[in-house]
Structures are given as C-alpha cells and as structure tokens.
Design a protein around this motif. Sequence first.
Motif, PDB file in Angstrom:
ATOM      1  N   GLN A   1       0.852  -1.179   0.000  1.00 57.02           N
ATOM      2  CA  GLN A   1       0.000   0.000   0.000  1.00 57.02           C
ATOM      3  C   GLN A   1       0.888   1.229   0.000  1.00 57.02           C
ATOM      4  O   GLN A   1       1.648   1.449   0.942  1.00 57.02           O
ATOM      5  N   ASP A   2       0.826   2.006  -1.055  1.00 55.35           N
ATOM      6  CA  ASP A   2       1.569   3.265  -1.165  1.00 55.35           C
ATOM      7  C   ASP A   2       3.047   3.111  -0.809  1.00 55.35           C
ATOM      8  O   ASP A   2       3.605   3.908  -0.065  1.00 55.35           O
ATOM      9  N   GLY A   3       3.672   2.054  -1.315  1.00 53.11           N
ATOM     10  CA  GLY A   3       5.098   1.850  -1.103  1.00 53.11           C
ATOM     11  C   GLY A   3       5.461   1.147   0.189  1.00 53.11           C
ATOM     12  O   GLY A   3       6.640   0.936   0.470  1.00 53.11           O
ATOM     13  N   ILE A   4       4.491   0.775   0.991  1.00 49.69           N
ATOM     14  CA  ILE A   4       4.747   0.028   2.222  1.00 49.69           C
ATOM     15  C   ILE A   4       4.354  -1.420   1.997  1.00 49.69           C
ATOM     16  O   ILE A   4       3.228  -1.709   1.591  1.00 49.69           O
ATOM     17  N   ARG A   5       5.292  -2.324   2.246  1.00 47.59           N
ATOM     18  CA  ARG A   5       5.006  -3.756   2.180  1.00 47.59           C
ATOM     19  C   ARG A   5       4.643  -4.229   3.574  1.00 47.59           C
ATOM     20  O   ARG A   5       5.417  -4.069   4.512  1.00 47.59           O
ATOM     21  N   VAL A   6       3.444  -4.797   3.700  1.00 51.35           N
ATOM     22  CA  VAL A   6       2.981  -5.358   4.963  1.00 51.35           C
ATOM     23  C   VAL A   6       3.008  -6.868   4.815  1.00 51.35           C
ATOM     24  O   VAL A   6       2.372  -7.421   3.913  1.00 51.35           O
ATOM     25  N   LEU A   7       3.763  -7.539   5.676  1.00 47.39           N
ATOM     26  CA  LEU A   7       3.893  -8.988   5.642  1.00 47.39           C
ATOM     27  C   LEU A   7       3.100  -9.579   6.802  1.00 47.39           C
ATOM     28  O   LEU A   7       3.229  -9.132   7.943  1.00 47.39           O
ATOM     29  N   VAL A   8       2.271 -10.562   6.489  1.00 44.56           N
ATOM     30  CA  VAL A   8       1.452 -11.226   7.498  1.00 44.56           C
ATOM     31  C   VAL A   8       1.633 -12.730   7.331  1.00 44.56           C
ATOM     32  O   VAL A   8       1.441 -13.259   6.229  1.00 44.56           O
TER      33      VAL A   8
END
Length: 111
Positions: A57-64
């Motif tokens: 999202q908008d250049g942020i990688r969120v890892l779950v």
Amino acid sequence: MPIQLTEAALNRMHAFLARNPDAVGVRFGIRKTGCSGYAYTVDLARAVAENDQVFDQDGIRVLVDAEALPYVEGTEIDFKRHGLNASFVFRNPNATGECGCGESFTVDSPA
C-alpha cells in the motif's frame, strides 16, 4: 486489500522504514498473550518468509504470516498520538472482544 493503513500509519511506517533501509517491509501479526488472548505485533521485516502473505500500500510492504491472517484480515491500522504517547491503533472486524486496556483481543476460531 486484507490489511488497510490509514494516512497516519503510512506516514509513520514510511519514516520508520527510511531509518531502516535494510528492512523489506513491516511485519504485522499476533501473539498469544494478555487478558483477552491475543496481542498485535508490528515489527520490521528483514526478509519475506515462505508462508508470508505480502500486501503493498503506497510503497509500504505489509507482511502477514498465513496462520495469523484469518485473525487479522480486514484490519485497519492507524497511528495516534495522545500527549507524549504514540501508538498504532487497530480496528479488527474479527475481534469479538477486547480487554479494558485495549492491548489484547479475542476472536472466535477462524473458519
């Protein structure tokens, strides 16, 4: 997107990742603890694990982690300042209860 970041959370994560250029993103998950069962975790991600789900999202990688995803899918992450304190705030549609301090939550068993 299963995980949504507010503008405030995005700004906080961009600033934090700028100071940690070796990080590949932000790891969002849960751990068993607290008076209600689970607590949220937000940490730097140094690598993408085999079982990670990755959301951008908008250049942020969120890892779950795939095992945590059913507990947090649909969560909105915000960032709030209250006087001298600042913290992430979670709006989790899967939570069926929260403790009084707001740091832990319960969920029914994911399907």
